[in-house]
Motif scaffolding. Structure first.
Motif: not given
Length: 90
Positions: A30-50
């Motif tokens: 099993c390979e684990w991965a995680y990512r994070v999204e932040t809630y901003e005015l335009d909804g949930w966004v991936d801060p790293v991709l942005r």
């Protein structure tokens, strides 16, 4: 097969973080991965991709500590365990 789990963390300054843990399960392990999204005015966004699209460099560790990610991963793992049904004939 990939399965995932989401949990929203609330920060003291009112910011909401969504931690998304995913597991790619195969016969080899099993390979684990995680990512994070932040809630901003335009909804949930991936801060790293942005940040990358804006020419900046950010990492998920800037938002969630490895300990928090592990705790969410543990909750995910616990949620996958089958529950015993009590008072049921075998």
């Amino acid at each position: 097969m990939e399965i995932s789990f989401e949990k929203i963390l609330h920060r003291p300054v009112g910011e909401k973080l969504k931690v998304i843990v995913s597991a790619n399960v195969s016969q080899d392990g099993c390979e684990w991965a995680y990512r994070v999204e932040t809630y901003e005015l335009d909804g949930w966004v991936d801060p790293v991709l942005r940040a990358k699209s804006q020419g900046r460099e950010e990492n998920y560790v800037d938002y969630v500590t490895p300990e928090e990610a592990f705790e969410v991963q543990h909750e995910f793992w616990e949620s996958l365990k089958p529950e015993l049904v009590k008072n049921q004939e075998a």
